[in-house]
Write a protein that holds these residues in place. Structure first.
Motif, mmCIF file in Angstrom:
data_model
loop_
_atom_site.group_PDB
_atom_site.id
_atom_site.type_symbol
_atom_site.label_atom_id
_atom_site.label_comp_id
_atom_site.label_asym_id
_atom_site.label_seq_id
_atom_site.Cartn_x
_atom_site.Cartn_y
_atom_site.Cartn_z
ATOM 1 N N SER A 45 0.857 -1.185 0.000
ATOM 2 C CA SER A 45 0.000 0.000 0.000
ATOM 3 C C SER A 45 0.890 1.231 0.000
ATOM 4 O O SER A 45 2.118 1.122 0.102
ATOM 5 C CB SER A 45 -0.908 0.010 1.232
ATOM 6 O OG SER A 45 -0.125 0.109 2.418
ATOM 7 N N LEU A 46 0.306 2.395 -0.064
ATOM 8 C CA LEU A 46 1.103 3.621 -0.052
ATOM 9 C C LEU A 46 1.855 3.789 1.263
ATOM 10 O O LEU A 46 2.923 4.388 1.302
ATOM 11 C CB LEU A 46 0.216 4.833 -0.318
ATOM 12 C CG LEU A 46 -0.402 4.916 -1.716
ATOM 13 C CD1 LEU A 46 -1.255 6.180 -1.849
ATOM 14 C CD2 LEU A 46 0.673 4.889 -2.799
ATOM 15 N N SER A 47 1.287 3.250 2.337
ATOM 16 C CA SER A 47 1.970 3.365 3.632
ATOM 17 C C SER A 47 3.055 2.302 3.801
ATOM 18 O O SER A 47 3.931 2.432 4.652
ATOM 19 C CB SER A 47 0.956 3.252 4.771
ATOM 20 O OG SER A 47 0.296 2.000 4.725
ATOM 21 N N ALA A 48 2.990 1.214 3.024
ATOM 22 C CA ALA A 48 4.007 0.162 3.043
ATOM 23 C C ALA A 48 4.257 -0.248 1.597
ATOM 24 O O ALA A 48 3.794 -1.305 1.145
ATOM 25 C CB ALA A 48 3.543 -1.022 3.878
ATOM 26 N N PRO A 49 5.008 0.585 0.843
ATOM 27 C CA PRO A 49 5.032 0.433 -0.614
ATOM 28 C C PRO A 49 6.006 -0.609 -1.147
ATOM 29 O O PRO A 49 6.066 -0.813 -2.355
ATOM 30 C CB PRO A 49 5.439 1.825 -1.088
ATOM 31 C CG PRO A 49 6.288 2.364 0.016
ATOM 32 C CD PRO A 49 5.699 1.812 1.287
ATOM 33 N N GLU A 50 6.785 -1.274 -0.296
ATOM 34 C CA GLU A 50 7.790 -2.216 -0.786
ATOM 35 C C GLU A 50 7.894 -3.425 0.143
ATOM 36 O O GLU A 50 7.810 -3.300 1.367
ATOM 37 C CB GLU A 50 9.173 -1.546 -0.847
ATOM 38 C CG GLU A 50 9.310 -0.425 -1.847
ATOM 39 C CD GLU A 50 9.599 -0.904 -3.256
ATOM 40 O OE1 GLU A 50 10.187 -1.995 -3.415
ATOM 41 O OE2 GLU A 50 9.237 -0.190 -4.199
ATOM 42 N N GLN A 51 8.125 -4.593 -0.448
ATOM 43 C CA GLN A 51 8.547 -5.768 0.305
ATOM 44 C C GLN A 51 9.565 -6.512 -0.537
ATOM 45 O O GLN A 51 9.465 -6.541 -1.769
ATOM 46 C CB GLN A 51 7.376 -6.686 0.653
ATOM 47 C CG GLN A 51 6.474 -6.129 1.740
ATOM 48 C CD GLN A 51 5.702 -7.230 2.463
ATOM 49 O OE1 GLN A 51 6.271 -8.239 2.857
ATOM 50 N NE2 GLN A 51 4.403 -7.006 2.628
ATOM 51 N N ARG A 52 10.519 -7.113 0.141
ATOM 52 C CA ARG A 52 11.563 -7.859 -0.554
ATOM 53 C C ARG A 52 11.373 -9.354 -0.291
ATOM 54 O O ARG A 52 11.186 -9.770 0.854
ATOM 55 C CB ARG A 52 12.946 -7.414 -0.104
ATOM 56 C CG ARG A 52 14.097 -8.207 -0.722
ATOM 57 C CD ARG A 52 15.421 -7.479 -0.579
ATOM 58 N NE ARG A 52 15.478 -6.305 -1.455
ATOM 59 C CZ ARG A 52 16.545 -5.510 -1.557
ATOM 60 N NH1 ARG A 52 17.641 -5.761 -0.835
ATOM 61 N NH2 ARG A 52 16.523 -4.468 -2.371
ATOM 62 N N VAL A 53 11.463 -10.130 -1.348
ATOM 63 C CA VAL A 53 11.332 -11.582 -1.264
ATOM 64 C C VAL A 53 12.693 -12.197 -1.604
ATOM 65 O O VAL A 53 13.208 -12.004 -2.717
ATOM 66 C CB VAL A 53 10.258 -12.104 -2.236
ATOM 67 C CG1 VAL A 53 10.146 -13.627 -2.106
ATOM 68 C CG2 VAL A 53 8.913 -11.435 -1.982
#
Length: 1000
Positions: free
Chosen positions: A758-766
């Motif tokens: 989401s805009l508040s959590a815009p990135e995740q790394r796998v």
């Protein structure tokens, strides 16, 4: 004469006394053989003769004050004018004086037959010891004797340092360490003549920081009458005392809009009185500040070919003005404004200049043999060309060789230049203004590099004069002291004990635990390592690769680790210690961290924006915040201690547009991604490791065509140093979504298999790894599906082809194994080391851009012993390659070597040889030829040797898949090898090269 140091420890600690690189004779507990300086609340009286040098009398007064600083007890100070009842009967005094200058000392030597042969006639030597019955009625005294003026002064300040008074007590606000009692060993301390006769510093490039600070603190705001300079005797006496405390003796004064002898008529007097030898820089002959004084008092152009008489008369004034004082006269001539004297190398004209200057000195000193008047000719930049073109320099004139302004000495004296009576020296830089770019903001010079270059100077007998360009002096305090300390006694320092200097310095300055001192040693090493990789002024958003080898993120992690370590100590030091720790450690760390991190974040911002990732906006905000923090740190520095150091960090340092400093710091360029709009390719962005592109949709980096590109492919083998790959999942627009990660094989493992963006959590790394390599035979292919679901939108799928290549070296192989299409080896991690004639490749810990360097030591012979390829000292490295990228056995080896220059002259260019297995070794002459007085084209520019602090030397070989041995052979001395990278087809662009390969 260095024999007196036979028992000197590198950092001797006796009863807690801190002595850096010198004999220690101070303790804080009584013993049967100790002499009490202060005991039971009583201080030993201090005596010296009024006939001694004024500088000695001043230092003796400071010595007594130092005792009071440490103990709270002020010694009675006696300036003795008569030998009759000079010393109070029954007392146990400290008696100070200079051989042949102090009647007190001469009487003691004569009446006790005290053996002073170890120092008599020796330059700046001293000895101290308890002497029984030195004078009538005195049972014993601690006698401190100097062979000459500075010898006595150094004896005093040497003891003050051991008592607990840092040389930097004023200049870096180091608190004095308190002790109720102080004792000295009966055998005392001693030191012979130093390694380097004249050890000096040069204030240069002092605008805006040092000059603005001095204007506020030492002048009425307008400066000197003629020049407006604030550098008056109030300023310089602070400098002179500092220099003597850390055993310097020679100064080139500030020169930007300044004229030492004009700014304050007392400047020359106080320099001589304190005991400082004065000189002028490479462009200021005969003790006249040029062009400042010429602009005020000169007439006509600064051109000897057309204005000889006026310039001659101008120099006469400088010689006469300097006659009463101890000076080294600069000879020769350069053009106005630090430029060449003429467009051609006019040897005859410069020969005339030097002959005329010698005549001026002869006339000024009333016919004194001019060969006895100390003179120096600095072979800086184009001036070296005159020397190589045949200009005849009188042999009594010291030849001052120079570095390239970036710490690489251009030329050392060769064998037929070492019997000159004037000797040789070195002009070295920790600060510079000029091409390819200024660097004068923060410390960026490695101690190991300084040691390497200056130890060669010692080997080649360039030890008459060492002068260091220190810019504003702050914040180069520790590095400056090391330069001088090494010149004071080079014999006790080796590549393996340099950290002892930093450790001892931390103990002396901060009185910390051993653990914290060790931590500071590592902090200082890492800050200089990171800043020397590329000067902070030269950084940009893509200096470190944002895609390959996790280079940028490792750099961020490393800076965070250093900052956290420094802050942890800073938060615990006493309030009295805060200012010193901030100036000497915390500010250099935090300011460097801020700028380096800001530039990397700016690069990430631009990259993410090009990939249509909303996270670019977070990095834009971080860049803005760090840009403001940089200013906040500057303000913090300027406001500590009620503004004592206001302006000292005025130097601009962010966003250079060309070589010259910017007139104002400017934030790196950032951009913004529209976060309120749908992304036309879908709101999920997929970015695999090692890619600058992004999927789905079009991106110029997805493929050469730039559109309708295939889905991404990733590879992994067991010998990739990180052991895994990653894929970033990011927001491409306003719509939040959930995602899942699946695969069609069982042997792949994911760090997460689902998440929300989401805009508040815009990135995740796998992170993706192979859970069990035994399930993979050869190269196997899997499909990884990234699927996103968002309210009101169809599912979005991005498949990735993942190739796992199970490479396996033989079980009996030992060495480095190819991973990811490369073999990367730190030079110090050798398989074998073969010496020849006592010479072997030796590690220089902490040297260079990554881990360390290796260089042949000792450097023997007239110019250092050399060898033909394949006959000299060698190191070997075993490696195993698979050639998985399909280069049919062709490999390219890049040997990363330090940018050491052709310092032996044109007939001995610097070189090494490289060999694979039994192929013929290939000799690499890696520094291109350049005319004397100039540098190779490859040295300059933002990708040149100076900016990158490295020379990548590429050599091609054939190596079929299997085990091999790489050999590096010594050909010429002074080569420093830092890293070796063997490209079997998979090498990717980066600044530092791939991380070291796995060794089995």
């Amino acid at each position: 004469m260095l024999g007196l140091q036979a028992l000197v420890g590198i950092a001797a600690l006796i009863g807690g006394a801190h002595a850096i690189g010198q004999m220690s004779c101070v303790s804080f507990e009584s013993s049967s053989s100790a002499f009490p300086v202060v005991s039971s609340g009583q201080a030993a009286p201090v005596y010296f003769s009024s006939d001694d040098w004024l500088g000695v009398q001043l230092a003796a007064t400071n010595f007594a004050t130092d005792i009071e600083r440490v103990t709270g007890q002020k010694p009675a100070l006696h300036n003795v004018t008569s030998l009759t009842s000079a010393v109070q009967s029954g007392s146990k005094p400290i008696i100070i004086g200079t051989l042949g200058q102090s009647p007190l000392i001469d009487q003691i030597v004569n009446s006790t037959n005290l053996d002073v042969s170890s120092i008599d006639g020796q330059w700046e030597a001293f000895m101290t010891q308890v002497v029984a019955n030195p004078l009538p009625g005195v049972d014993s005294a601690y006698v401190m004797i100097g062979a000459d003026k500075r010898g006595t002064i150094y004896a005093l300040y040497d003891h003050s340092e051991q008592f607990g008074v840092s040389p930097w007590y004023w200049w870096a606000d180091v608190p004095t360490q308190q002790h109720s009692e102080v004792y000295v060993a009966a055998t005392g301390c001693a030191h012979g003549s130093p390694t380097v006769k004249y050890r000096g510093i040069f204030f240069n490039d002092e605008q805006p920081a040092l000059q603005n600070w001095a204007m506020e603190k030492f002048s009425n705001g307008t400066g000197a009458y003629y020049t407006g300079s604030p550098f008056n005797s109030d300023f310089y006496t602070k400098v002179f005392e500092l220099m003597l405390r850390f055993k310097a003796n020679y100064l080139w004064p500030a020169m930007w809009s300044s004229a030492f002898a004009v700014d304050d008529p007392l400047n020359q007097y106080y320099a001589d009185m304190y005991g400082i030898v004065m000189g002028t820089s490479h462009e200021e002959p005969i003790m006249r500040s040029t062009p400042v004084e010429w602009d005020i008092f000169g007439s006509g152009p600064w051109d000897y070919s057309v204005n000889r008489q006026n310039i001659y008369d101008f120099w006469v004034v400088g010689a006469e003005r300097g006659k009463p004082f101890e000076n080294i006269y600069s000879v020769g001539m350069r053009g106005a404004g630090d430029l060449p004297m003429s467009s051609t190398t006019d040897v005859a004209l410069l020969q005339q200049v030097i002959e005329d200057q010698r005549q001026i000195l002869t006339d000024t000193f009333n016919g004194t043999n001019v060969t006895t008047i100390p003179q120096m000719w600095c072979l800086y930049k184009e001036v070296l060309g005159y020397y190589e073109a045949g200009l005849q320099v009188p042999e009594d004139v010291t030849l001052l060789w120079t570095d390239d302004n970036y710490g690489n000495i251009e030329r050392f004296p060769i064998y037929n230049e070492r019997n000159r009576s004037g000797g040789a020296g070195v002009y070295y830089h920790y600060d510079y203004v000029g091409s390819p770019m200024d660097y004068k903001w923060i410390t960026s010079s490695q101690m190991a590099k300084t040691y390497d270059q200056m130890s060669i100077a010692v080997d080649r007998e360039a030890t008459r004069i060492w002068i260091l360009n220190v810019g504003d002096l702050k914040p180069y305090e520790m590095q400056t002291e090391f330069f001088i300390t090494y010149g004071w006694n080079a014999s006790i320092w080796t590549p393996n004990n340099l950290n002892n200097f930093v450790y001892s310095w931390a103990q002396r300055e901060f009185n910390l635990s051993s653990e914290d001192s060790e931590t500071i040693t590592q902090i200082i090493a890492n800050v200089s390592l990171y800043n020397s990789r590329r000067k902070p002024e030269m950084l940009n958003g893509t200096t470190y690769s944002l895609a390959n080898y996790r280079e940028a993120e490792i750099m961020l992690q490393d800076w965070d680790t250093v900052l956290n370590a420094s802050t942890a100590i800073y938060d615990t030091v006493s309030p009295a210690m805060k200012a010193a720790f901030f100036e000497l450690v915390q500010h250099p760390v935090e300011a460097s961290h801020t700028v380096a991190t800001m530039w990397i974040y700016a690069g990430i911002n631009n990259l993410h924006a090009s990939q249509a990732r909303v996270s670019a906006n977070d990095y834009a905000t971080k860049v803005q915040s760090l840009f403001q923090k940089d200013w906040d740190l500057e303000v913090e520095y300027h406001t500590i201690l009620d503004g004592k150091w206001d302006h000292m960090m005025d130097q601009t340092h962010i966003m250079y547009y060309y070589w010259q400093q910017p007139m104002q710091d400017t934030m790196p360029f950032v951009t913004w991604v529209q976060s309120r709009k749908e992304n036309i390719a879908g709101d999920m962005r997929i970015v695999p490791e090692q890619s600058l592109g992004a999927w789905p949709g079009d991106n110029m980096n997805d493929c050469a065509q730039g559109y309708s590109c295939p889905n991404p492919t990733m590879t992994l083998d067991p010998y990739v140093p990180f052991g895994n790959r990653y894929v970033d999942v990011g927001a491409g627009g306003v719509t939040p979504f959930d995602f899942t990660v699946t695969s069609n094989v069982s042997w792949l493992e994911f760090s997460i298999t689902s998440g929300s963006i989401s805009l508040s959590a815009p990135e995740q790394r796998v992170y993706i790894s192979v859970s069990d390599w035994s399930q993979v035979t050869g190269a196997e292919t899997a499909t990884i599906n990234f699927n996103s679901t968002a309210q009101g939108q169809p599912m979005l799928n991005v498949p990735i082809t993942f190739i796992a290549n199970h490479t396996v070296p033989p079980s009996d192989f030992t060495g480095f194994v190819e991973g990811d299409g490369v073999v990367s080896i730190e030079a110090a991690h050798i398989t074998g080391n073969t010496s020849v004639s006592g010479i072997a490749w030796t590690e220089l810990p902490g040297y260079g851009r990554t881990l360390s360097g290796i260089t042949p030591i000792p450097r023997m012979g007239d110019n250092g012993t050399n060898f033909t390829a394949g006959t000299g000292p060698s190191v070997t490295y075993d490696f195993f390659n698979f050639n998985t990228i399909g280069q049919a056995g062709n490999i390219t080896i890049t040997t990363y070597v330090a940018p050491s220059l052709n310092a032996n002259g044109d007939d001995r260019p610097i070189a090494f040889a490289i060999q694979v297995d039994s192929e013929a070794p290939l000799t690499e002459y890696f520094i291109p030829y350049a005319a004397a007085g100039s540098l190779p084209d490859a040295w300059g520019g933002m990708d040149g040797f100076a900016a990158t602090n490295i020379v990548p030397v590429m050599t091609n070989f054939t190596a079929s898949p299997g085990a091999h041995t790489l050999t590096i052979w010594m050909v010429e001395p002074a080569v420093v090898v830092e890293k070796i990278v063997i490209d079997t087809g998979g090498l990717m662009p980066s600044y530092l090269g791939p991380p070291e390969s796995i060794k089995v």
